[in-house]
Motif scaffolding. Structure first.
Motif, mmCIF file in Angstrom:
data_model
loop_
_atom_site.group_PDB
_atom_site.id
_atom_site.type_symbol
_atom_site.label_atom_id
_atom_site.label_comp_id
_atom_site.label_asym_id
_atom_site.label_seq_id
_atom_site.Cartn_x
_atom_site.Cartn_y
_atom_site.Cartn_z
ATOM 1 N N THR A 157 0.835 -1.199 0.000
ATOM 2 C CA THR A 157 0.000 0.000 0.000
ATOM 3 C C THR A 157 0.865 1.243 0.000
ATOM 4 O OG1 THR A 157 -1.741 -1.141 1.240
ATOM 5 C CG2 THR A 157 -1.828 1.259 1.197
ATOM 6 N N LYS A 158 0.626 2.109 -0.967
ATOM 7 C CA LYS A 158 1.311 3.393 -1.060
ATOM 8 C C LYS A 158 0.298 4.454 -1.454
ATOM 9 C CE LYS A 158 5.954 1.762 -2.190
ATOM 10 N NZ LYS A 158 6.563 2.377 -0.983
ATOM 11 N N SER A 159 0.568 5.692 -1.028
ATOM 12 C CA SER A 159 -0.315 6.782 -1.425
ATOM 13 C C SER A 159 0.029 7.249 -2.838
ATOM 14 C CB SER A 159 -0.189 7.961 -0.451
ATOM 15 O OG SER A 159 1.074 8.585 -0.571
ATOM 16 N N VAL A 160 -1.000 7.670 -3.547
ATOM 17 C CA VAL A 160 -0.853 8.204 -4.902
ATOM 18 C C VAL A 160 -1.686 9.464 -5.000
ATOM 19 C CG1 VAL A 160 -1.098 7.752 -7.361
ATOM 20 C CG2 VAL A 160 -0.648 5.856 -5.808
ATOM 21 N N THR A 161 -1.101 10.533 -5.566
ATOM 22 C CA THR A 161 -1.836 11.774 -5.796
ATOM 23 C C THR A 161 -1.870 12.063 -7.283
ATOM 24 O OG1 THR A 161 -1.169 12.694 -3.650
ATOM 25 C CG2 THR A 161 -1.953 14.251 -5.304
ATOM 26 N N PHE A 162 -3.074 12.299 -7.831
ATOM 27 C CA PHE A 162 -3.229 12.552 -9.254
ATOM 28 C C PHE A 162 -4.353 13.565 -9.479
ATOM 29 C CE2 PHE A 162 -5.411 8.609 -8.054
ATOM 30 C CZ PHE A 162 -6.735 8.935 -8.340
ATOM 31 N N PRO A 163 -4.338 14.257 -10.614
ATOM 32 C CA PRO A 163 -5.392 15.214 -10.929
ATOM 33 C C PRO A 163 -6.619 14.511 -11.496
ATOM 34 C CG PRO A 163 -3.762 15.224 -12.664
ATOM 35 C CD PRO A 163 -3.258 14.271 -11.616
ATOM 36 N N ALA A 164 -7.791 15.150 -11.339
ATOM 37 C CA ALA A 164 -9.031 14.598 -11.882
ATOM 38 C C ALA A 164 -10.010 15.713 -12.172
ATOM 39 C CB ALA A 164 -9.647 13.596 -10.910
ATOM 40 N N MET A 165 -10.808 15.527 -13.201
ATOM 41 C CA MET A 165 -11.908 16.430 -13.483
ATOM 42 C C MET A 165 -13.153 15.842 -12.830
ATOM 43 S SD MET A 165 -12.776 19.301 -14.829
ATOM 44 C CE MET A 165 -11.465 19.719 -16.009
ATOM 45 N N VAL A 166 -13.622 16.512 -11.785
ATOM 46 C CA VAL A 166 -14.734 15.996 -10.993
ATOM 47 C C VAL A 166 -15.976 16.843 -11.261
ATOM 48 C CG1 VAL A 166 -15.586 15.563 -8.658
ATOM 49 C CG2 VAL A 166 -13.171 15.167 -9.192
ATOM 50 N N ASN A 167 -17.088 16.173 -11.491
ATOM 51 C CA ASN A 167 -18.358 16.857 -11.691
ATOM 52 C C ASN A 167 -19.412 16.225 -10.792
ATOM 53 O OD1 ASN A 167 -20.316 18.591 -12.931
ATOM 54 N ND2 ASN A 167 -20.998 16.843 -14.141
ATOM 55 N N VAL A 168 -19.968 17.034 -9.891
ATOM 56 C CA VAL A 168 -21.028 16.575 -8.993
ATOM 57 C C VAL A 168 -22.321 17.254 -9.409
ATOM 58 C CG1 VAL A 168 -21.835 16.424 -6.610
ATOM 59 C CG2 VAL A 168 -19.378 16.280 -7.107
ATOM 60 N N SER A 169 -23.348 16.457 -9.694
ATOM 61 C CA SER A 169 -24.636 16.995 -10.124
ATOM 62 C C SER A 169 -25.748 16.300 -9.360
ATOM 63 C CB SER A 169 -24.817 16.782 -11.629
ATOM 64 O OG SER A 169 -24.977 15.399 -11.917
ATOM 65 N N ASP A 170 -26.990 16.668 -9.701
ATOM 66 C CA ASP A 170 -28.138 16.030 -9.059
ATOM 67 C C ASP A 170 -28.232 14.549 -9.411
ATOM 68 O OD1 ASP A 170 -28.830 18.448 -7.936
ATOM 69 O OD2 ASP A 170 -30.270 18.973 -9.508
ATOM 70 N N ASN A 171 -27.598 14.157 -10.506
ATOM 71 C CA ASN A 171 -27.654 12.767 -10.949
ATOM 72 C C ASN A 171 -26.559 11.892 -10.351
ATOM 73 O OD1 ASN A 171 -29.855 13.306 -12.688
ATOM 74 N ND2 ASN A 171 -28.444 14.098 -14.236
#
Length: 219
Positions: A157-171
């Protein structure tokens, strides 16, 4: 040599250099496993398994292979409309090779990837990623957040940090990453590693592999 010939020659050389330089993408920050402090949220959404997967690319001096692997279980936790936690399981038995159309060659590579040389799927059939923290970022057209979590693979187990395009909507939630790079040897995937074996000459496989995560969770 004609001008066109020189241009074609330059493109060929550039292509060779690119193919030898390893997979494309930004190298992810890795380190010791992080504490996961968030255990629940206002809402917990199940991952849409049919719409979620991980794309992979592995490279060597003479070329590359690419494919996908399925997510077999998972959930995303939200609080005040933001991702605060989550966890998903990657089914390593579901590895698919996409670039080899010859069935015999495809099966040979797939068997090798599942063997002890690589992911040792019989002993370690799954990998798990658990979110430790999510931070909003600005100025990156490909990402709205940086996600840090613990990746467990082959019982490491190791930590990983990466970028992401996150979209939170009603769905629900969608999260997609640009291609990012991890060093497979940090999880004891050692086959063909030039830094671990000094007699490989040009018959090595780059330690870096490219991943792209596609995640969807619906209400």
């Amino acid at each position: 040599m004609t001008k066109i010939g020189k241009i074609l020659g330059l493109l060929l050389v550039t292509g060779i250099i690119a193919s030898c330089g390893g997979p494309q993408g930004e190298k992810a920050a890795t380190g010791e496993a992080q504490d996961v402090t968030v255990k629940s949220g206002d809402v917990t959404l199940p991952v849409d398994l049919a719409a979620s997967n991980v794309e992979w690319v592995g490279t060597k001096p003479t070329g590359q292979h690419n494919g996908t692997v399925n997510i077999s279980a998972g959930e995303v936790m939200l609080k005040d409309g933001e991702i605060v936690g989550g966890k998903f399981t990657i089914d390593l038995n579901s590895i698919v090779v996409l670039d080899l159309t010859d069935q015999e060659m495809n099966a040979k590579l797939l068997g090798h990837l599942k063997s002890a040389d690589f992911f040792e799927v019989e002993t370690y059939p799954t990998a798990v990623f658990e979110i430790a923290s999510v931070a909003a970022v600005s100025g990156n057209p490909e990402a709205s957040h940086n996600i840090t979590g613990n990746l467990t693979m082959k019982n490491i187990t190791k930590s990983v940090t990466f970028p992401a395009m996150v979209n939170v909507s009603d769905n629900g939630v969608t999260a997609t990453t640009p291609a990012f790079i991890i060093d497979r040897t940090e999880w004891n995937v050692q086959y063909g590693s030039k830094k671990l074996f000094d007699n490989l000459k040009d018959n090595f496989i780059h330690d870096e592999m490219s991943l792209k995560i596609n995640l969807k969770a619906e209400i």
